[in-house]
Design a protein around this motif. Structure first.
Motif, PDB file in Angstrom:
ATOM      1  N   LEU A   1       2.427  -2.930 -10.280  1.00 51.97           N
ATOM      2  CA  LEU A   1       2.888  -1.959  -9.275  1.00 51.97           C
ATOM      3  C   LEU A   1       2.831  -2.737  -7.974  1.00 51.97           C
ATOM      4  CD1 LEU A   1       1.020   1.486  -9.696  1.00 51.97           C
ATOM      5  CD2 LEU A   1       3.331   0.876 -10.447  1.00 51.97           C
ATOM      6  N   GLY A   2       3.943  -3.192  -7.491  1.00 47.54           N
ATOM      7  CA  GLY A   2       3.909  -4.113  -6.350  1.00 47.54           C
ATOM      8  C   GLY A   2       3.242  -5.397  -6.796  1.00 47.54           C
ATOM      9  N   GLU A   3       2.098  -5.738  -6.198  1.00 45.15           N
ATOM     10  CA  GLU A   3       1.351  -6.912  -6.668  1.00 45.15           C
ATOM     11  C   GLU A   3       0.112  -6.506  -7.459  1.00 45.15           C
ATOM     12  OE1 GLU A   3       1.240 -10.722  -5.043  1.00 45.15           O
ATOM     13  OE2 GLU A   3       1.941 -10.065  -3.056  1.00 45.15           O
ATOM     14  N   THR A   4      -0.104  -5.217  -7.619  1.00 42.08           N
ATOM     15  CA  THR A   4      -1.278  -4.751  -8.362  1.00 42.08           C
ATOM     16  C   THR A   4      -1.020  -4.894  -9.859  1.00 42.08           C
ATOM     17  OG1 THR A   4      -1.813  -3.186  -6.613  1.00 42.08           O
ATOM     18  CG2 THR A   4      -2.776  -2.755  -8.782  1.00 42.08           C
TER      19      THR A   4
ATOM     20  N   ASP B   1       0.806  -1.223   0.000  1.00 44.10           N
ATOM     21  CA  ASP B   1       0.000   0.000   0.000  1.00 44.10           C
ATOM     22  C   ASP B   1       0.836   1.269   0.000  1.00 44.10           C
ATOM     23  OD1 ASP B   1      -2.542  -0.833  -0.021  1.00 44.10           O
ATOM     24  OD2 ASP B   1      -3.047  -0.027   1.974  1.00 44.10           O
ATOM     25  N   ARG B   2       1.737   1.326   0.968  1.00 42.55           N
ATOM     26  CA  ARG B   2       2.408   2.604   1.242  1.00 42.55           C
ATOM     27  C   ARG B   2       3.601   2.870   0.343  1.00 42.55           C
ATOM     28  NH1 ARG B   2       2.420   4.168   7.378  1.00 42.55           N
ATOM     29  NH2 ARG B   2       0.327   3.559   7.990  1.00 42.55           N
ATOM     30  N   VAL B   3       4.261   1.809  -0.089  1.00 40.81           N
ATOM     31  CA  VAL B   3       5.415   1.991  -0.982  1.00 40.81           C
ATOM     32  C   VAL B   3       4.963   1.852  -2.435  1.00 40.81           C
ATOM     33  CG1 VAL B   3       7.694   1.119  -1.654  1.00 40.81           C
ATOM     34  CG2 VAL B   3       7.030   1.180   0.772  1.00 40.81           C
TER      35      VAL B   3
ATOM     36  N   ASN C   1      -5.051  -3.564 -14.210  1.00 44.05           N
ATOM     37  CA  ASN C   1      -5.561  -4.691 -14.994  1.00 44.05           C
ATOM     38  C   ASN C   1      -6.653  -5.416 -14.194  1.00 44.05           C
ATOM     39  OD1 ASN C   1      -5.911  -6.754 -16.809  1.00 44.05           O
ATOM     40  ND2 ASN C   1      -3.851  -7.631 -16.568  1.00 44.05           N
ATOM     41  N   ARG C   2      -7.754  -4.707 -13.992  1.00 39.97           N
ATOM     42  CA  ARG C   2      -8.839  -5.289 -13.198  1.00 39.97           C
ATOM     43  C   ARG C   2     -10.149  -4.710 -13.718  1.00 39.97           C
ATOM     44  NH1 ARG C   2      -7.352  -3.678  -8.252  1.00 39.97           N
ATOM     45  NH2 ARG C   2      -8.666  -1.865  -8.386  1.00 39.97           N
TER      46      ARG C   2
END
Ligand code: FES
Ligand code: FE2
Length: 412
Positions: free
Chosen positions: A60-63, A32-34, A80-81
């Motif tokens: 982006l991270g796991e997003t 979330d924060r990074v 991508n959702r």
């Protein structure tokens, strides 16, 4: 940070509690924060998407993220959702499409992520379908901000990230420009799973101290030694760095260097390369820097080792799992001999590389060793306690810089 995580050690960036590399609460918070916070993350090379309709997926991270070349010729990026019920819209790693259509119920988006059609929106024979109040324009894919630096496209979901050029800064920006001096040509890609937390790999990238100790190849074949000239450049804020080696000039002379390394296990005296072409390098950058390793916070790496150039992207896949992606580069105007040289030298890096194989292993060794010792700390005191640029690589200053950038984002 989560309230049951103890305060950071008094020593500041010279100590890192091992739980930072294993605690699921820490991991959850940093996604979330990074990664969804005010940071810019590498998405694609602009040249990877030459034509409108070209797309690539990343994270982006796991997003999950889709990056496209839009009909307007610009690069766009979206989460991508699907806006309908959350399905992945793009299932392939890379491809070409006129529109982005979700397989689940066929909602269809344009290349900028705007919702263009909903299957059976008006129902059938006056029955079913979406209510009149439903407006396509309220339900597109979530859009990222994107920006380009030297042909590298970065993205962020945060409105608070500063402009990309400011985020990278002049000090490190100049070192990116130095390496990416032409139109890039992708020579190949690899991907590997590291059995360790993503930050252990980022620390390793910033760790100029380990390179000639862990990597016997570097030392034995004199690609890089701490006795050569060099140093670390660390941007204000600490998160971005570039280390450099002037490998041709040993500050203590050839014999002096051999003497200093004589008792260190990384030295394998008497070994010779069966095929010396592997290290046959040419001066390409006009500044005598034989190795430059650069990072942009949190997870982008640009490497130049002799004439081997590669981008690396460090993707978190859980508290103790990381995907490391590599893109090996040359330039459009390289001749055949230069391409051959770059490919040969790329054997140094990647999953089985003569110097990178150890980096793929050592993070996993740390991960195994810290189990049960989450409240103990690593020591980062080489080169003092600061995180400023230094004219030496016998330092951990750039790792301290990483924590300097990371801690405020995490409230630590
Ligand atoms: S989840 Fe994508 S169309 Fe339903
Ligand atoms: Fe290494």
């Amino acid at each position: 940070m989560d309230r049951h995580v103890p305060a950071w050690p008094q020593e500041g960036n010279s100590r890192v509690p091992y739980r930072m590399f294993s605690d699921p609460d820490v991991y959850r918070a940093e996604l979330d924060r990074v990664f969804l916070g005010p940071t810019w993350q590498f998405l694609v090379l602009a040249d990877e998407l030459p034509a409108p309709g070209d797309y690539k997926t990343t994270f982006l991270g796991e997003t999950p993220v889709i990056v496209t070349r839009g009909a307007d010729g610009r690069v766009h990026a979206m989460v991508n959702r699907c806006a309908h019920r959350g399905n992945l819209v793009c299932l392939k790693h890379q491809g070409h499409a006129e529109a982005l259509t979700c397989v689940y119920h066929s909602w269809s988006y344009d290349l900028d992520g705007n919702l263009k059609s909903v299957a059976f929106r008006r129902g059938i024979g006056g029955k079913g379908g979406m209510p009149d109040s439903f407006r396509l324009e309220d339900h597109g894919l979530r859009k990222l901000r994107t920006d380009d630096f030297a042909g590298l496209v970065f993205g962020t979901l945060s409105p608070d990230a500063p402009p990309l050029a400011d985020y990278i800064g002049n000090l490190i920006g100049a070192r990116i420009g130095r390496v990416l001096h032409g139109k890039p040509k992708i020579l190949g890609t690899t991907s590997q799973i590291l059995h360790n937390n993503w930050k252990l790999y980022v620390e390793n990238v910033k760790d100029t101290y380990h390179a000639t100790l862990l990597h016997t190849f570097f030392t034995t074949f004199r690609v890089s030694r701490l006795t050569a000239g060099g140093g670390v450049l660390i941007a204000e804020g600490g998160g971005n760095h570039a280390s450099y080696t002037r490998g041709k000039h040993d500050t203590v002379g050839r014999e002096g260097s051999d003497k200093l390394y004589a008792d260190i296990q990384s030295m394998r005296d008497g070994l010779r390369l069966a095929d010396p072409r592997l290290l046959d390098s040419v001066e390409e950058f006009g500044d005598d820097v034989t190795v430059q390793i650069l990072s942009v916070f949190p997870n982008f790496v640009l490497q130049q080792i002799n004439n081997s150039i590669a981008l690396r992207l460090v993707l978190p896949k859980g508290p103790a799992e990381t995907e490391l992606q590599w893109i090996y580069l040359g330039f459009a105007d390289d001749d055949a001999a230069m391409t051959e040289r770059r490919l040969l030298q790329s054997n140094l890096v990647g999953p089985a590389g003569y110097v990178s194989m150890e980096d793929g292993a050592v993070g996993g060794f740390v991960q195994r060793a810290i189990v049960g010792s989450e409240n103990e700390c690593s020591i980062l005191e080489m080169g003092g306690h600061e995180h400023a640029s230094q004219e030496t690589r016998t330092t951990e200053a750039s790792i301290r810089g990483f924590w300097q950038a990371y801690r405020p984002l995490m409230g630590l």
